[in-house]
Design an enzyme around this catalytic site. Sequence first.
Site, mmCIF file in Angstrom:
data_model
loop_
_atom_site.group_PDB
_atom_site.id
_atom_site.type_symbol
_atom_site.label_atom_id
_atom_site.label_comp_id
_atom_site.label_asym_id
_atom_site.label_seq_id
_atom_site.Cartn_x
_atom_site.Cartn_y
_atom_site.Cartn_z
ATOM 1 N N GLY A 70 100.723 64.841 28.561
ATOM 2 C CA GLY A 70 101.096 64.811 27.154
ATOM 3 C C GLY A 70 99.877 64.746 26.258
ATOM 4 O O GLY A 70 99.861 65.317 25.158
ATOM 5 N N SER A 71 98.838 64.046 26.711
ATOM 6 C CA SER A 71 97.596 63.979 25.936
ATOM 7 C C SER A 71 96.966 65.362 25.827
ATOM 8 O O SER A 71 96.463 65.751 24.763
ATOM 9 C CB SER A 71 96.621 62.996 26.590
ATOM 10 N N ASP B 241 107.322 60.717 23.217
ATOM 11 C CA ASP B 241 108.185 59.558 23.453
ATOM 12 C C ASP B 241 109.632 59.821 23.053
ATOM 13 O O ASP B 241 110.437 58.880 23.001
ATOM 14 C CB ASP B 241 107.687 58.340 22.657
ATOM 15 N N SER C 19 105.465 64.778 27.024
ATOM 16 C CA SER C 19 104.766 64.182 28.162
ATOM 17 C C SER C 19 105.753 63.968 29.294
ATOM 18 O O SER C 19 106.893 63.563 29.066
ATOM 19 C CB SER C 19 104.146 62.844 27.770
ATOM 20 N N HIS D 74 108.109 58.283 30.977
ATOM 21 C CA HIS D 74 108.737 59.030 29.894
ATOM 22 C C HIS D 74 110.163 59.481 30.249
ATOM 23 O O HIS D 74 110.696 59.141 31.302
ATOM 24 C CB HIS D 74 107.847 60.193 29.491
ATOM 25 N N ASN E 52 91.018 74.292 30.808
ATOM 26 C CA ASN E 52 91.952 74.581 31.903
ATOM 27 C C ASN E 52 92.899 73.397 31.977
ATOM 28 O O ASN E 52 92.554 72.343 32.490
ATOM 29 C CB ASN E 52 91.232 74.771 33.233
#
Length: 445
Positions: A90-91, A198, A219, A224, A292
Amino acid sequence: MERKEQIKKEIFEKVKEYYAEVHQPAFCAPFIEDTSRINYAGRVFDEKEMINLVDSSLDFWLTYGTYSKEFETRFAQYLGVRWAFLVNSGSSANLLAFFTLTSPLLKERQIKRGDEVITVAAGFPTTVSPIIQYGAIPVFVDVELETFNIDTAQLDKALSPLTKAVMVAHTLGNPVNLDVIKDFCDEHNLWFIEDNCDSLGSKYDGTFTGVWGDIGTSSFYPPHHMTMGEGGAVYTNNPLLKKIMLSMRDWGRDCYCESGMDNTCNARFSQQFGTLPWGYDHKYVYSHFGFNLKVSDMQAAVGLAQLEKLPGFTEKRKENFAALYSGLRDLDHYFILPKAGPKSEPSWFGFMITLKNGLKFTRNDLVEYLESHHIQTRNLFAGNILRQPAFDTIGKDLHYRVIGGLPNTDKIMNDSFWIGVYPGMRPEALQYVVKKIREFVKKYE
């Protein structure tokens, strides 16, 4: 071929047997007060995820492949969006979403270093990090205490000639006021990134969150709404943003051939790019400074089985939230409890509790009591990110603006915490959580 399928069938039967022997008992174990651990989140799965995982591993493709493509198609269909693309977290999804908006292909709407992006300080760091990492300027506004989301009344105050975007999360599954933010962005020609990490399964005015903005992110980390271990996704309805996303996700390449494919354009050796020699191999032409960020096909295989369960997970989260709210709502002289907006239908990620002012106990007093009774708790991530060590150590070198003193953000940092509502929580565990919170506050009556 028949022998291969027969061997696979035998392996899958053993996987089912292994799941029933090793993993299923943990889901079926009786809940014992003051002994059983109540986690804030966790994986909920059965033999289907494990079979998909093993099936993918037997093919040994390993990188992005058939399971990944199928997941992207079905995930986009679930959300009702044109395109969705897998990334490794998710980041990374937030990183890719923001950096997509820095592409020179966007011309006058390109976010450049020194441009401003409206966001909040109460949340997870990687909603803010890409802005800083690129060299744009975050503009922090406060949040509301009951919704823990951006206070949209402050948007006009945050606006400047340098503003290019709004990037905010739907906190703990609770949708932001999308009508106001969308109108604000449309009026001022701003990009809107929805951090939906979230909030997968949440709806606003009948439509899933994540698809209202120009780009949404998800994410798939184990706590999650669904998981593939690590993993995330970006999604959009904009064809130009789609093109940029794919380029930046895959090293910044200009070529759009899928993994393992060559010469989709039928002009691989017959084009001119920049000052490269005419006919330079299109597979190795780079139009962006990219990354990547792809997942493995094994992760996507797990995600496909999880995606089938997502609607049921969403309903269970709502039920668990309702059970906690029902058990605690009369304690409103102690706590500010979560509140959803009038058009919101949250798929709750957690149940936030904020202590009111002037109490005889602190947030940490209550949290330590719950933890001592095997109830896991979490703060709202960074609290106020401006007070984190990263800002203390390098803050003098950063450029950012703050609208007001962020009093509600500081209140959340000092006096708020949340507990889980994930689908693996049983009714008796939820009753125990309510019992322990009530037991604690009774000591101070």
